[in-house]
Every structure is written in structure tokens, then in C-alpha cells.
Design a protein around this motif. Structure first.
Motif, PDB file in Angstrom:
ATOM      1  N   PRO A 242       6.493  39.994  -0.510  1.00 54.91           N
ATOM      2  CA  PRO A 242       6.789  38.857  -1.681  1.00 54.91           C
ATOM      3  C   PRO A 242       8.353  39.322  -2.130  1.00 54.91           C
ATOM      4  CG  PRO A 242       5.581  41.179  -2.389  1.00 54.91           C
ATOM      5  CD  PRO A 242       5.842  41.265  -0.882  1.00 54.91           C
ATOM      6  N   ASN A 243       8.840  40.456  -1.733  1.00 56.99           N
ATOM      7  CA  ASN A 243      10.405  40.589  -1.998  1.00 56.99           C
ATOM      8  C   ASN A 243      10.543  40.493  -3.581  1.00 56.99           C
ATOM      9  OD1 ASN A 243      12.609  41.406  -0.601  1.00 56.99           O
ATOM     10  ND2 ASN A 243      13.883  39.712  -1.147  1.00 56.99           N
ATOM     11  N   GLY A 244      11.686  39.803  -3.719  1.00 58.69           N
ATOM     12  CA  GLY A 244      12.060  39.378  -5.376  1.00 58.69           C
ATOM     13  C   GLY A 244      11.162  38.923  -6.153  1.00 58.69           C
ATOM     14  N   TYR A 245       9.997  38.360  -5.777  1.00 63.08           N
ATOM     15  CA  TYR A 245       8.885  37.853  -6.457  1.00 63.08           C
ATOM     16  C   TYR A 245       7.703  38.671  -6.520  1.00 63.08           C
ATOM     17  CZ  TYR A 245      12.259  34.073  -6.223  1.00 63.08           C
ATOM     18  OH  TYR A 245      13.686  33.512  -6.303  1.00 63.08           O
ATOM     19  N   VAL A 331      39.194  33.165  -8.495  1.00 66.07           N
ATOM     20  CA  VAL A 331      39.444  33.313  -7.424  1.00 66.07           C
ATOM     21  C   VAL A 331      40.317  32.193  -6.855  1.00 66.07           C
ATOM     22  CG1 VAL A 331      38.617  33.363  -4.886  1.00 66.07           C
ATOM     23  CG2 VAL A 331      37.272  34.490  -6.760  1.00 66.07           C
ATOM     24  N   PHE A 332      40.211  30.970  -7.107  1.00 66.99           N
ATOM     25  CA  PHE A 332      40.878  29.792  -6.691  1.00 66.99           C
ATOM     26  C   PHE A 332      41.329  28.694  -7.933  1.00 66.99           C
ATOM     27  CE2 PHE A 332      37.675  30.366  -3.226  1.00 66.99           C
ATOM     28  CZ  PHE A 332      38.618  30.648  -2.236  1.00 66.99           C
ATOM     29  N   PRO A 333      42.245  29.275  -8.654  1.00 65.05           N
ATOM     30  CA  PRO A 333      42.725  28.528  -9.602  1.00 65.05           C
ATOM     31  C   PRO A 333      42.748  26.897  -9.693  1.00 65.05           C
ATOM     32  CG  PRO A 333      44.126  30.328  -9.309  1.00 65.05           C
ATOM     33  CD  PRO A 333      43.284  30.167  -8.195  1.00 65.05           C
ATOM     34  N   GLU A 334      43.116  26.454  -8.361  1.00 62.57           N
ATOM     35  CA  GLU A 334      43.056  25.004  -8.193  1.00 62.57           C
ATOM     36  C   GLU A 334      41.716  24.210  -8.325  1.00 62.57           C
ATOM     37  OE1 GLU A 334      43.525  27.738  -6.013  1.00 62.57           O
ATOM     38  OE2 GLU A 334      44.559  26.894  -4.278  1.00 62.57           O
ATOM     39  N   LEU A 335      40.682  25.215  -8.263  1.00 61.32           N
ATOM     40  CA  LEU A 335      39.147  24.520  -8.446  1.00 61.32           C
ATOM     41  C   LEU A 335      38.756  24.580  -9.906  1.00 61.32           C
ATOM     42  CD1 LEU A 335      37.069  26.070  -5.440  1.00 61.32           C
ATOM     43  CD2 LEU A 335      38.419  23.597  -5.417  1.00 61.32           C
ATOM     44  N   GLY A 336      39.750  24.985 -10.697  1.00 56.03           N
ATOM     45  CA  GLY A 336      39.288  24.982 -12.066  1.00 56.03           C
ATOM     46  C   GLY A 336      38.835  23.541 -12.801  1.00 56.03           C
ATOM     47  N   ASP A 337      39.354  22.626 -12.337  1.00 55.68           N
ATOM     48  CA  ASP A 337      38.820  21.353 -12.899  1.00 55.68           C
ATOM     49  C   ASP A 337      37.674  20.644 -12.271  1.00 55.68           C
ATOM     50  OD1 ASP A 337      40.367  21.804 -15.305  1.00 55.68           O
ATOM     51  OD2 ASP A 337      41.908  20.793 -14.416  1.00 55.68           O
ATOM     52  N   VAL A 338      37.288  21.096 -10.959  1.00 53.21           N
ATOM     53  CA  VAL A 338      36.407  20.309 -10.395  1.00 53.21           C
ATOM     54  C   VAL A 338      35.143  20.404 -10.841  1.00 53.21           C
ATOM     55  CG1 VAL A 338      35.384  20.416  -8.114  1.00 53.21           C
ATOM     56  CG2 VAL A 338      37.597  20.918  -8.228  1.00 53.21           C
ATOM     57  N   ALA A 339      34.339  19.092 -10.588  1.00 53.26           N
ATOM     58  CA  ALA A 339      33.095  19.251 -11.346  1.00 53.26           C
ATOM     59  C   ALA A 339      32.152  20.088 -10.559  1.00 53.26           C
ATOM     60  CB  ALA A 339      32.607  17.687 -11.409  1.00 53.26           C
ATOM     61  N   ILE A 340      31.042  20.612 -11.300  1.00 54.78           N
ATOM     62  CA  ILE A 340      29.896  21.254 -10.643  1.00 54.78           C
ATOM     63  C   ILE A 340      28.665  20.377 -10.488  1.00 54.78           C
ATOM     64  CG2 ILE A 340      28.570  23.470 -10.853  1.00 54.78           C
ATOM     65  CD1 ILE A 340      31.592  23.914 -10.677  1.00 54.78           C
ATOM     66  N   THR A 341      28.319  20.268  -9.484  1.00 48.97           N
ATOM     67  CA  THR A 341      27.003  19.338  -9.567  1.00 48.97           C
ATOM     68  C   THR A 341      25.866  19.987  -9.225  1.00 48.97           C
ATOM     69  OG1 THR A 341      27.456  19.334  -6.749  1.00 48.97           O
ATOM     70  CG2 THR A 341      28.574  17.616  -8.146  1.00 48.97           C
ATOM     71  N   HIS A 342      25.678  21.362  -8.764  1.00 48.50           N
ATOM     72  CA  HIS A 342      24.547  22.006  -8.764  1.00 48.50           C
ATOM     73  C   HIS A 342      24.500  23.419  -9.405  1.00 48.50           C
ATOM     74  CE1 HIS A 342      24.225  18.984  -5.511  1.00 48.50           C
ATOM     75  NE2 HIS A 342      22.832  18.966  -5.436  1.00 48.50           N
ATOM     76  N   SER A 343      23.506  23.936 -10.035  1.00 45.67           N
ATOM     77  CA  SER A 343      23.692  25.263 -10.624  1.00 45.67           C
ATOM     78  C   SER A 343      22.273  25.757 -10.208  1.00 45.67           C
ATOM     79  CB  SER A 343      23.984  25.436 -12.008  1.00 45.67           C
ATOM     80  OG  SER A 343      23.855  26.632 -12.423  1.00 45.67           O
ATOM     81  N   TRP A 344      21.776  26.896  -9.565  1.00 50.91           N
ATOM     82  CA  TRP A 344      20.571  27.518  -9.500  1.00 50.91           C
ATOM     83  C   TRP A 344      20.685  28.817  -9.286  1.00 50.91           C
ATOM     84  CZ3 TRP A 344      23.726  25.442  -5.498  1.00 50.91           C
ATOM     85  CH2 TRP A 344      23.639  26.303  -4.493  1.00 50.91           C
ATOM     86  N   LEU A 345      19.288  29.465  -9.151  1.00 52.16           N
ATOM     87  CA  LEU A 345      19.160  30.831  -9.147  1.00 52.16           C
ATOM     88  C   LEU A 345      18.047  31.108  -8.493  1.00 52.16           C
ATOM     89  CD1 LEU A 345      17.214  32.472 -11.574  1.00 52.16           C
ATOM     90  CD2 LEU A 345      18.383  30.414 -12.436  1.00 52.16           C
ATOM     91  N   GLY A 346      17.896  32.462  -7.848  1.00 43.03           N
ATOM     92  CA  GLY A 346      16.714  33.024  -7.234  1.00 43.03           C
ATOM     93  C   GLY A 346      16.726  34.526  -7.310  1.00 43.03           C
ATOM     94  N   ASN A 347      15.839  35.007  -6.604  1.00 46.67           N
ATOM     95  CA  ASN A 347      15.360  36.556  -7.035  1.00 46.67           C
ATOM     96  C   ASN A 347      15.883  37.233  -5.712  1.00 46.67           C
ATOM     97  OD1 ASN A 347      15.064  36.108  -9.604  1.00 46.67           O
ATOM     98  ND2 ASN A 347      12.814  37.086  -9.651  1.00 46.67           N
ATOM     99  N   VAL A 348      16.653  38.158  -5.761  1.00 44.97           N
ATOM    100  CA  VAL A 348      16.661  39.233  -4.644  1.00 44.97           C
ATOM    101  C   VAL A 348      16.031  40.372  -5.132  1.00 44.97           C
ATOM    102  CG1 VAL A 348      19.007  38.350  -3.919  1.00 44.97           C
ATOM    103  CG2 VAL A 348      19.051  40.211  -5.366  1.00 44.97           C
ATOM    104  N   ALA A 349      15.827  41.358  -4.242  1.00 39.67           N
ATOM    105  CA  ALA A 349      15.074  42.589  -4.305  1.00 39.67           C
ATOM    106  C   ALA A 349      15.924  43.721  -3.947  1.00 39.67           C
ATOM    107  CB  ALA A 349      13.821  42.577  -3.837  1.00 39.67           C
ATOM    108  N   PHE A 350      16.103  44.652  -4.830  1.00 40.36           N
ATOM    109  CA  PHE A 350      16.883  45.844  -4.738  1.00 40.36           C
ATOM    110  C   PHE A 350      15.815  46.927  -4.547  1.00 40.36           C
ATOM    111  CE2 PHE A 350      20.633  43.206  -5.397  1.00 40.36           C
ATOM    112  CZ  PHE A 350      21.561  43.988  -4.732  1.00 40.36           C
ATOM    113  N   CYS A 351      16.461  48.006  -3.637  1.00 45.24           N
ATOM    114  CA  CYS A 351      15.550  49.364  -3.579  1.00 45.24           C
ATOM    115  C   CYS A 351      16.514  50.361  -4.159  1.00 45.24           C
ATOM    116  CB  CYS A 351      15.326  49.630  -2.354  1.00 45.24           C
ATOM    117  SG  CYS A 351      14.383  48.382  -1.470  1.00 45.24           S
TER     118      CYS A 351
END
Ligand code: FAD
Length: 437
Positions: A242-245, A331-351
Motif C-alpha cells: 500500500p506504500n503511501g496509501y 531555478v529558471f527565471p525565464e520560465l517565470g511567466d509561462v502558464a501552468i497547465t497541470h498541478s497534481w499531487l500523490g503520496n510517497v512513503a518515508f521510513c
């Protein structure tokens, strides 16, 4: 974020090519030889190894759609480096076991490539290597010392990039140098998952979605699995992946797997030539910060896919996009004005010990805990845990025999993550401040 960048899709960019899909429904699930909880890379690779060895009546069970956990949401960066160095491994486990653990890490990538060779379908695998940016001068010195300390035969796989040559690898001035590794590269994570599903189905493995396993109890020579909706099935063996879930189904395992959200964004497409200038070698990029950034180009080379821990406490995809865009701009100032089309998340698992684990507890097999870097390692762990099921109790080695510590005071509510996150961020800031002092 300006309105010009909206709307943002809050499903992973990867799902455009390969969305998670439903499998067989709950009522098609009956008694089986091996029940595998979790349909991510761990579960599917365990199932494939069992079936390749002649196993039948194997059921993979997931409460979400197939692969809807981290395995179709991740950054697609391939690597299998231990987060614990040799000296610390030897101190913890002694020389012999430390060597076995390191052998597992070395074996993971070749196994991944071997398994990959049995799959069909385009997965955009590109073994272009990886780059790790040094957040501060001390980190760069540590990189140099680590490479210097390697046996001569291994040293050739690494290349130090001094600060004045950084632009050959990453067009940024944010790092104090970098380390290039030949091993590793990039993959389309959701297409890899789809290819595994197809292989599994071809081997006769039953893949079930929308079925929650709510409890596992011993019954005779095997186990009874309680399912959501009040049903139950019997299985001779059980593998938990099941890892992070991980939920309450196996409290012992849950106390050892701390779920941490990892966030990603995708930019709108830009000319590939312009994007290629940012990461000329098309490598997988990460850095040495405690709260690290990881990024890469999309398989078509037109987008930046940028990830990091935008927050250690739960926030939605709109807010995380704002944070990640700020990180990306640093990191990349030249990408500062570029549109973001997708934003997502998920779970990792730390030990607690920052190592992945597989093994058996109370007769139930388990694998997971890849500490944020698990495409290659969970492929390998799935295979290893299946081997343990098959070998019927041979002495375990390496990652399969080291102690698996519980996180003190943790039973399922990671209340401490906000505090840990703030300490990590403060540590990162202090490291840069020391550079200037
Ligand atoms: C945003 C993000 C970026 C990442 N980037 C990278 C990267 O670039 N490189 C890398 O190597 N790794 C990366 N990772 C980590 C990698 O994705 C994971 O280590 C790997 O996918 C873990 O696979 P898994 O099969 O163990 O777990 P998962 O894919 O998370 O699957 C676990 C499954 O178990 C199911 N489940 C849990 N409990 C039950 C239950 N009781 N009953 C039924 N089903 C249950 C869940 O629904 C879930 O589908 C990233 C992860 C995230 C979230």
C-alpha cells in the motif's frame, strides 16, 4: 498566480496519455492463492514474478482505480541510489549486511531494465542519466569526496560538474556545482504502469479495482481478507503493497510508513529547442536540498515537469501550483511567466531509517517505503517479495533482513510533518547562508 495561467487541470499530466483504469469489480473476486493489496508498481511486479514462476489464482486488489496511487503520478525519474551511505550502513548493520543492502541497490536498476524488456508498448524510456545540483558549497565538496572514495571501477560512472560548467547540464546559477550519473534516466510513469497491467493480464492475473481490503486475519493455513461492503475472501498468502496509501488494514505496517505528499506541475508547451537549452542532456534533475526540487522535460521535450514538497501539510493543487511555480522560477527565471497547465499531487512513503523494506510479519508479506524514489526500487521490491513467497522461508538477505523500525508515536496521523518540514527548510536556508558567510 495570474488569471492568464488558469485554468489548471488537477489531474496528472501523465493521465492524458494513460489514465488509470478500472479493473474487475468486487463481485468477480473470489478465493485465491495469493492476494496482493495495492496495484502500484510493487503489487504488479510481485504478481508478474509469481505468475512467471507458474503461479495461478493471483489477485491484485486496489481500492482506487488501477495505478491511481503514486505509480501513475510520479516524476518518471529513474534511479536507485541509497539515501544511506556505506559508513552509516556498516555502523547500523555491520559490514556483511551492509554489503548485502548495497548489492540490493545495485541490483535494482538491472532488474528494472530486465523486467522492462518483457513489456510491450511505448513508455518513452530514455536512459539519459541524471544530474544532482549541489545546493551549497559543502554539498559540492561532499559529492567530490564521495566520488573520490568510490572504488576506481565505479568512479567512472560519475562526473563532477564545477560551478563554471553548470550550464552544460542545467541552465541555472542556483547550484554550486553538480554531479552527473550515467545510470538512470526518464520514463513515462503511467505508460509504464499500463505496460505492466497488460503484461499482468497476459499472464492471467486478475486485477481488481474499487475494492478496499479492510482487514487481514489468519484462518487455518491461510488468511481471510475482509473487504469493503462486508464481503470476505480467503487467500493462502497475502502481499501488502500500500506504500503511501497504507490505511488501518495492517497497523504494524502503517506505523512504519509515513505518507508524505509530493507535488508536481507541468508548464504549457513551449518550443522544444528552447526547453532543451534548459536541460541540454535531457537528464533527470534533482538537488541536494532537504526539501528538494526534482524536474525534467516531458517526453515530447516541450514542457517542464517540476516537482517538490510544496507543503508538508495538506494543501490543494491550486495553492501548490503557486508554490511550485515560485520554486521553478528560482531555478529558471525565464520560465517565470509561462502558464501552468497541470498541478497534481500523490503520496510517497518515508521510513524512519530512510531505507526501503520487504519481508514478512505475522505471516503477511509486505514491500514498500521507497522514500520518494521508487519507480525502479518498487519494481525490484515487488519482485523480491514475490521471490520470498516462492522460496517458502529461505533466509532473507539485504533489504529483506534488516530491522524495520516503527516511527515512535506514529499510528496513522503524521502530525509531526509540519515541524519536520520547517526544520528541513531552516536547514536548507542555513546551508546557503553559510556559503555567503
Ligand atoms: C508526485 C510524485 C513524484 C514522484 N516522483 C518519483 C520519481 O521521479 N522517481 C521515482 O523513482 N519515484 C518517484 N515517486 C515515488 C514512486 O511513485 C513510488 O515510490 C512508487 O510509485 C510506489 O509504488 P507502490 O506500488 O509501492 O505504491 P502506489 O503506486 O502508491 O500503490 C499503492 C496502492 O495501494 C492501494 N491501497 C492501499 N491500501 C489499500 C487497501 N486497504 N485496499 C486496497 N488497496 C489499497 C492504493 O489505492 C494504491 O493504489 C514519486 C511519487 C509521487 C507521488
Amino acid at each position: 498566480m495570474t488569471s492568464a495561467t488558469l485554468p489548471i487541470t488537477t489531474t496528472p499530466y501523465w493521465w492524458e496519455a494513460a489514465p488509470p483504469e478500472h479493473g474487475l469489480p468486487a463481485d468477480a473476486l473470489g478465493d485465491c492463492d495469493v492476494a496482493i493489496v495495492g496495484s502500484g508498481y510493487t503489487g504488479l511486479n510481485a504478481a508478474i514474478t509469481l505468475a512467471e514462476a507458474g503461479g495461478t489464482r493471483i489477485a491484485v486488489i486496489d481500492r482506487q482505480r488501477l495505478g491511481e496511487g503514486a505509480s501513475s503520478r510520479n516524476g518518471g525519474q529513474l534511479g536507485a541510489e541509497s539515501k544511506v551511505d556505506t559508513a552509516h550502513l556498516e555502523k547500523r548493520y555491520g559490514r556483511d549486511v551492509a554489503r548485502e543492502v548495497e548489492a540490493d541497490f545495485r541490483a535494482a536498476m538491472p532488474f528494472f531494465l530486465e523486467r522492462f524488456a518483457t513489456l510491450t508498448g511505448e513508455c518513452h524510456l530514455q536512459m539519459t542519466g541524471s544530474v544532482v545540483g549541489a545546493h551549497c558549497t559543502a554539498d559540492y565538496r561532499q559529492m567530490a569526496a564521495a566520488v573520490e572514495g568510490l572504488p576506481a571501477a565505479e568512479r567512472g560512472r560519475y562526473r563532477l560538474v564545477p560551478p563554471d560548467q553548470l550550464h552544460r547540464e542545467i541552465r541555472t546559477d542556483i547550484y554550486r556545482g553538480a554531479l552527473v550519473r550515467d545510470e538512470g534516466g526518464l520514463i513515462h510513469p503511467a505508460l509504464y504502469h499500463r505496460a505492466l497491467r497488460e503484461r499482468a493480464r497476459g499472464l492471467g492475473i486478475a486485477l481488481h479495482s474499487g475494492v478496499e481490503v479492510t482487514g487481514v486475519a489468519r484462518e487455518g493455513q491461510g488468511f481471510r481478507l475482509h473487504l469493503g461492503g462486508g464481503r470476505a475472501i480467503r487467500a493462502r498468502q497475502v502481499i501488502m503493497g500500500p506504500n503511501g496509501y497504507a490505511g488501518p488494514v495492517m497497523p504494524w505496517l502503517r506505523r512504519r510508513l509515513v505518507p508524505v505528499a509530493s507535488y508536481m506541475i507541468a508548464t504549457a508547451p513551449l518550443p522544444a529547442a528552447r526547453m532543451r537549452e534548459l536541460i541540454p542532456g535531457n537528464r533527470a534533475v534533482a538537488d541536494t536540498k532537504k526539501v528538494l526540487y526534482y524536474y525534467r522535460l516531458s517526453p515530447d521535450g516541450q514542457r517542464m515537469l517540476f516537482g517538490g514538497r510544496a507543503s508538508f501539510t495538506a494543501i490543494d493543487e491550486q495553492r501548490s501550483a503557486v508554490g511550485l511555480r515560485g520554486f521553478m522560477r528560482s531555478v529558471f527565471p525565464e520560465l517565470g511567466d509561462v502558464a501552468i497547465t497541470h498541478s497534481w499531487l500523490g503520496n510517497v512513503a518515508f521510513c524512519l531509517d530512510f531505507l526501503p523494506h520487504y519481508g514478512v510479519h505475522d505471516g503477511i508479506h509486505y514491500a514498500g517505503g521507497c522514500n520518494g524514489s521508487g519507480i525502479v526500487m518498487s519494481t525490484y521490491l515487488g519482485h523480491k517479495v514475490a521471490e520470498r513467497v516462492l522460496d517458502g522461508g529461505q533466509p532473507a538477505r539485504g533489504l529483506g533482513r534488516i530491522p524495520y523500525p516503527a516511527v515512535p508515536g506514529y499510528t496513522g496521523n503524521p502530525w509531526f510533518l509540519g515541524i519536520v518540514g520547517n526544520l528541513y527548510r531552516a536547514g536548507d536556508m542555513l546551508a546557503r547562508w553559510r556559503d555567503r558567510a
